[in-house]
Design an enzyme around this catalytic site. Structure first.
Site, PDB file in Angstrom:
ATOM      1  CB  SER A  29      -1.027   0.000   8.181  1.00  0.00           C
ATOM      2  OG  SER A  29      -2.374   0.032   7.726  1.00  0.00           O
ATOM      3  CE  LYS A  63      -6.916  -1.106  -0.328  1.00  0.00           C
ATOM      4  NZ  LYS A  63      -6.976  -2.575  -0.312  1.00  0.00           N
ATOM      5  NE  ARG A  94      -3.576 -22.412  11.481  1.00  0.00           N
ATOM      6  CZ  ARG A  94      -2.797 -23.469  11.224  1.00  0.00           C
ATOM      7  NH1 ARG A  94      -3.250 -24.479  10.502  1.00  0.00           N
ATOM      8  NH2 ARG A  94      -1.559 -23.504  11.674  1.00  0.00           N
ATOM      9  CG  ASP A 130      -2.100  -0.808   1.188  1.00  0.00           C
ATOM     10  OD1 ASP A 130      -2.289  -1.491   0.168  1.00  0.00           O
ATOM     11  OD2 ASP A 130      -2.892  -0.791   2.154  1.00  0.00           O
TER      12      ASP A 130
END
Lengths: 234, 308
Positions: free
Chosen positions: B252, B97, B181, B40
């Site tokens: 971030s 985005k 998972r 990002d």
């Protein structure tokens, strides 16, 4: 971070792999990119495949495929893994290699429109332009006739693909794009190094990989001949 | 299936015999990004830092998720000028985005010629029932998923890449692990299901039976599965790669760390050498502070809950 920092000649991970029986092992550079597709095609041709990430992996292989991926990333990772020098040396010594897309850029002698610090292996005398067709929206599929490849045209996927802009002496151009117009080379070969601007591994066409595997077998032939020079059973 | 306002993806060959916007080239770019890090970035300077560190692509946005979380309000598509400024300085792919269901934002991003559109829960959803009909576009899409059913619904809508959502902007990898998972565990379990059971799976997952059958047959999603949301350290990247992610998105985690260029480079190395703890030691040593993390139970909004 320097090459010495990361190079792992005695890497635990490399060492715990079991050696395969039989023929020469071929490598796929596995630092980043569409490694799995190349492994799949090579295994379908009966090869034992080693994923090459560190110099110890490279020592085991008789030929190397450089996959598609991001060439700037691969160039950095080749340096930090300590692979640039040993790989250049193996290529100079005549190790067969096959590069697709980013792999073609890495094997070339000159990158146009690359980053200023982008390193190349210089295994084939070509000037290559990155992202020559533009952005992803310009990525395309097309049929392509490749000299010396039997069985009809290859169906080629060009993904943010490079093209060859300068062909050095001794390099054979096996396929060009836009035959009617600017004839841009997209498959080239010099000695035992073959490069393609597109991704036969993505379409699952194994015919260029077969050329590479034949090169590997031919390079290994003297050793193989010695190995079978035992009395034949009747 | 499509809204009348959406442009249809054209897949007939042009005069040069070239076909653009095909499923193969859309998924193909995702395949080329495997083993890499998508970072990002909020300006051209950060985009250069990311490319210098070995990012395989950048995600252009106005605020990283941690800041979106802090600021609140409605988070929207980036200003086209920001996307263009970033496109101008890097040679690697540039993604951006759009809000969930906001096909007009996606049309703008396609017109900007971004390389991938992320229909993202990190932005405020524009539609609480429908996602974008992604088949209508030439540009490929990545979508988030928390479970296998969500992943297959996005693929049925045309997504060419799936990323597990995690919980963006937290620096906490626990949700990324949970989602990976869940997706990969269900794929493994589905592999042992017989034909009758696969119908029950399709019902339970709320996913098309043909995609359920394909996953059962191949043992994987039909598109690459990347991981996002909460990756903050090289070891976090190695963890999700070992769990089965094929590449990582770091939001971030890089530009909220103490030393972004070093963090970026270290996460790139860790993603490439994710099974080599000796290399992980080297890239992690003396790295300084990672981004401040957040306990999931303290969050007001869970971004991962957005998407249907």
């Amino acid at each position: 971070m320097t090459a010495e920092d990361l190079a792992q000649p005695g890497s635990r991970r490399a060492a715990d792999r079991t050696a395969s029986p039989g023929g020469p092992e071929v490598g796929v550079l596995a630092l980043q990119g569409d490694v799995r597709e190349h492994v799949r095609v090579l295994e379908s041709l009966g090869c034992t495949v080693v994923e090459v990430r560190v110099p110890a992996d490279l020592e085991r292989v008789a030929g190397l495929v450089l996959p598609g991926g991001e060439s700037t990333t691969l160039s950095l990772l080749l340096g930090s893994a300590g692979l640039l020098e040993p790989l250049s040396e193996r290529l100079r010594a005549g190790m067969p290699a096959f590069g697709t897309c980013a792999g073609m850029i890495l094997l070339a002698s000159e990158v146009l429109d690359g980053r200023s610090d982008q390193r190349v292996l210089g295994a084939i005398d070509l000037g290559v332009r990155r992202n020559a067709f533009g952005r992803q929206l310009d990525s395309f599929e097309s049929d392509l006739v490749v000299a010396g490849i039997d069985g009809g045209p290859m169906h080629a996927a060009f993904i943010r693909a490079p093209v060859v802009e300068r062909v050095g002496p001794g390099v054979e151009v096996l396929a060009v794009l836009d035959v009617a117009r600017d004839r841009r080379p997209v498959v080239c070969r010099s000695g035992v190094v073959t490069v393609a601007a597109f991704h036969p591994e993505v379409t699952g066409d194994s015919r260029l990989h077969e050329v590479f595997v034949r090169d590997v077998a031919a390079a290994a032939a003297p050793a193989a001949a010695a190995a079978v020079a035992v009395p034949q059973r009747a | 299936m499509t809204t009348d306002t959406s442009p249809r993806s054209d897949s007939s060959p042009d005069a040069n015999g070239r076909t653009t916007g095909t499923l193969r080239v859309k998924r193909g770019l995702a395949e080329m990004l495997r083993g890499g890090v998508i970072m990002d970035v909020v300006n051209a300077h950060q985009a250069k830092v990311a490319e210098d560190a070995g990012a395989v692509a950048v995600m252009a946005l106005e605020r990283v998720p941690a800041d979106i979380r802090r600021d609140g309000g409605v988070a929207r598509m980036s200003d086209p000028a920001l996307v263009e400024a970033i496109q101008a300085v890097v040679t690697i792919p540039v993604m951006a985005k759009a809000r969930i269901g906001h096909f007009a934002e996606a049309q703008v991003l396609e017109a900007l010629r971004v390389d991938y559109v992320d229909e993202s829960e990190v932005l405020t959803p524009a539609d609480e029932e429908h996602h974008i009909d992604k088949w209508a576009f030439q540009v490929p899409f990545v979508c988030g998923a928390t479970n296998l059913g969500e992943a297959l619904r996005r693929i049925s809508e045309g997504a060419a890449m799936i990323r597990s959502k995690g919980e963006a902007g937290t620096g906490n990898v626990v949700e990324a692990v949970r989602h990976l998972r869940t997706i990969l565990g269900d794929i493994r379990a589905l592999g042992t299901a017989d034909a009758a059971e696969r119908y029950a799976w399709a019902k339970r997952l709320q996913a098309p039976i043909d995609l359920v059958d394909e996953v059962a047959r191949t043992g994987g999603l039909p598109v690459p599965l990347f991981c996002a949301g909460g990756i903050a350290t090289p070891s976090d990247a190695a963890l999700v790669m070992q769990l089965g992610a094929e590449a990582v998105f770091v939001g971030s985690g890089i530009f909220k760390s103490a030393d972004p260029p070093r963090f970026a480079r270290a996460i790139v190395e860790a993603t490439a050498h994710f099974r080599d703890p000796e290399i992980l030691v080297k890239v992690s040593r003396g790295l300084g502070d990672a981004m401040p993390g957040a306990e999931i139970s303290t969050l007001g909004t869970k971004l991962a809950d957005r998407g249907w």
